[in-house]
Design a protein around this motif. Structure first.
Motif, PDB file in Angstrom:
ATOM      1  N   LYS A   1     -26.936  74.917  23.343  1.00 36.61           N
ATOM      2  CA  LYS A   1     -28.214  74.612  23.671  1.00 36.61           C
ATOM      3  C   LYS A   1     -29.026  75.206  23.194  1.00 36.61           C
ATOM      4  CE  LYS A   1     -30.109  75.414  28.474  1.00 36.61           C
ATOM      5  NZ  LYS A   1     -30.357  75.667  29.893  1.00 36.61           N
ATOM      6  N   CYS A   2     -30.198  74.750  22.964  1.00 38.05           N
ATOM      7  CA  CYS A   2     -31.444  75.512  22.926  1.00 38.05           C
ATOM      8  C   CYS A   2     -32.520  76.388  23.492  1.00 38.05           C
ATOM      9  CB  CYS A   2     -31.948  74.749  21.358  1.00 38.05           C
ATOM     10  SG  CYS A   2     -31.346  74.926  19.906  1.00 38.05           S
TER      11      CYS A   2
ATOM     12  N   THR B   1     -16.469  73.399  14.235  1.00 31.51           N
ATOM     13  CA  THR B   1     -17.208  74.699  14.019  1.00 31.51           C
ATOM     14  C   THR B   1     -18.477  74.924  15.376  1.00 31.51           C
ATOM     15  OG1 THR B   1     -17.793  73.751  11.120  1.00 31.51           O
ATOM     16  CG2 THR B   1     -19.502  74.920  12.734  1.00 31.51           C
ATOM     17  N   PRO B   2     -18.468  75.922  15.892  1.00 31.87           N
ATOM     18  CA  PRO B   2     -19.379  76.394  16.927  1.00 31.87           C
ATOM     19  C   PRO B   2     -20.339  75.143  17.023  1.00 31.87           C
ATOM     20  CG  PRO B   2     -17.745  77.944  16.418  1.00 31.87           C
ATOM     21  CD  PRO B   2     -17.801  77.331  15.393  1.00 31.87           C
ATOM     22  N   GLY B   3     -21.201  74.556  18.129  1.00 34.29           N
ATOM     23  CA  GLY B   3     -22.218  74.068  18.232  1.00 34.29           C
ATOM     24  C   GLY B   3     -23.352  75.043  16.983  1.00 34.29           C
ATOM     25  N   CYS B   4     -23.413  76.243  17.723  1.00 29.37           N
ATOM     26  CA  CYS B   4     -24.115  76.908  17.049  1.00 29.37           C
ATOM     27  C   CYS B   4     -24.006  77.846  15.372  1.00 29.37           C
ATOM     28  CB  CYS B   4     -24.330  77.922  18.008  1.00 29.37           C
ATOM     29  SG  CYS B   4     -25.002  77.589  19.210  1.00 29.37           S
TER      30      CYS B   4
ATOM     31  N   ASN C   1     -23.614  78.801  23.109  1.00 28.12           N
ATOM     32  CA  ASN C   1     -22.589  78.121  22.602  1.00 28.12           C
ATOM     33  C   ASN C   1     -22.395  76.908  23.694  1.00 28.12           C
ATOM     34  OD1 ASN C   1     -21.563  77.982  19.566  1.00 28.12           O
ATOM     35  ND2 ASN C   1     -21.496  79.732  19.802  1.00 28.12           N
ATOM     36  N   LEU C   2     -21.445  75.846  23.724  1.00 27.84           N
ATOM     37  CA  LEU C   2     -21.127  75.199  25.298  1.00 27.84           C
ATOM     38  C   LEU C   2     -19.658  74.874  25.000  1.00 27.84           C
ATOM     39  CD1 LEU C   2     -24.794  73.496  26.343  1.00 27.84           C
ATOM     40  CD2 LEU C   2     -23.904  75.318  27.332  1.00 27.84           C
ATOM     41  N   ALA C   3     -19.042  73.986  26.384  1.00 25.09           N
ATOM     42  CA  ALA C   3     -17.462  73.991  26.154  1.00 25.09           C
ATOM     43  C   ALA C   3     -17.836  72.979  25.485  1.00 25.09           C
ATOM     44  CB  ALA C   3     -17.164  73.069  27.061  1.00 25.09           C
ATOM     45  N   ASN C   4     -16.672  72.393  24.375  1.00 28.11           N
ATOM     46  CA  ASN C   4     -16.243  71.515  23.846  1.00 28.11           C
ATOM     47  C   ASN C   4     -17.167  71.527  22.672  1.00 28.11           C
ATOM     48  OD1 ASN C   4     -14.407  70.766  25.265  1.00 28.11           O
ATOM     49  ND2 ASN C   4     -15.924  69.707  26.764  1.00 28.11           N
TER      50      ASN C   4
END
Length: 218
Positions: A66-67, A43-46, A59-62
């Motif tokens: 970041k907020c 799942t994407p980080g966001c 969204n960042l790599a892997n």
């Protein structure tokens, strides 16, 4: 001896030839292949939205994220607010109940009955668990009226505070809790930093302690 070795060698060769010629019967004994399941995609980080207090997620790599926090908010998920906290016990509206079983009569008054020896305790908590508290002196034979005691808690990542009202009759009697109320500071925005905000600690119908507080952001 050499003849015996030659016979054994030829016999082994024969066995190998026979075994290679043997075929398994139809529907034989070979194990069935294991079922193959598709690998779930990360799942994407966001997703779901991790950033709080109107922070913008990137969204960042892997599959990291970041907020980007709004002014005044800090932390991985914009969950912390840094500022200077001041809390003031303003006044008591309505008579406080007496809970300790000892009669107190307001001095210089014709009123009779039980009244609290009031003490107000304020406990402020930061996000990482640190707590700081202040308390008023004991107001003996307290009926109602102004208190106007202000407490400065200093700068920090303040998350919330609790106000506790006690009926207190000295060192040799356990204080009785009259009422308490907690409030989260995350609702205080940076544009409200110069304004006093109010909360109320109710001890019964028409009975409450008025508290005002200011959380000045950096």
């Amino acid at each position: 001896m050499k003849t015996m070795k030659a016979v054994i060698f030829l016999g082994l060769l024969g066995l190998l030839a026979c075994s290679s010629a043997i075929k398994l019967p139809e529907g034989g004994f070979e194990p069935e292949p294991m079922p193959q399941f598709p690998t779930p995609k990360p799942t994407p980080g966001c997703n779901p939205k991790p950033c709080r207090n109107a922070g913008v997620c990137v969204n960042l790599a892997n599959y990291a994220y970041k907020c980007n926090c709004k002014r005044g908010y800090y932390g991985k998920n914009c969950e912390m607010a840094y500022g200077y906290l001041t809390i003031m016990a303003v006044k008591q509206v309505g008579n406080l109940p007496d809970l300790d079983g000892y009669e107190n009569q307001p001095l210089g008054s014709d009123l009779s009955g039980d009244y609290s020896d009031l003490q107000v305790k304020i406990v402020a908590k930061q996000y990482h668990g640190f707590k700081k508290q202040h308390q008023t002196p004991v107001f003996q034979n307290f009926l109602k009226g102004d208190i106007n005691r202000s407490f400065y808690f200093g700068g920090g990542y303040w998350d919330s505070f609790e106000v506790i009202l006690y009926d207190y009759d000295g060192l040799y009697r356990a204080p009785q809790k009259i009422a308490s109320s907690s409030l989260s500071l995350t609702a205080v925005g940076p544009n409200d930093a110069s304004f006093w905000r109010y909360m109320y600690v109710f001890s019964g119908p028409g009975r409450y302690m008025q508290i005002k507080y200011k959380f000045r952001w950096i």
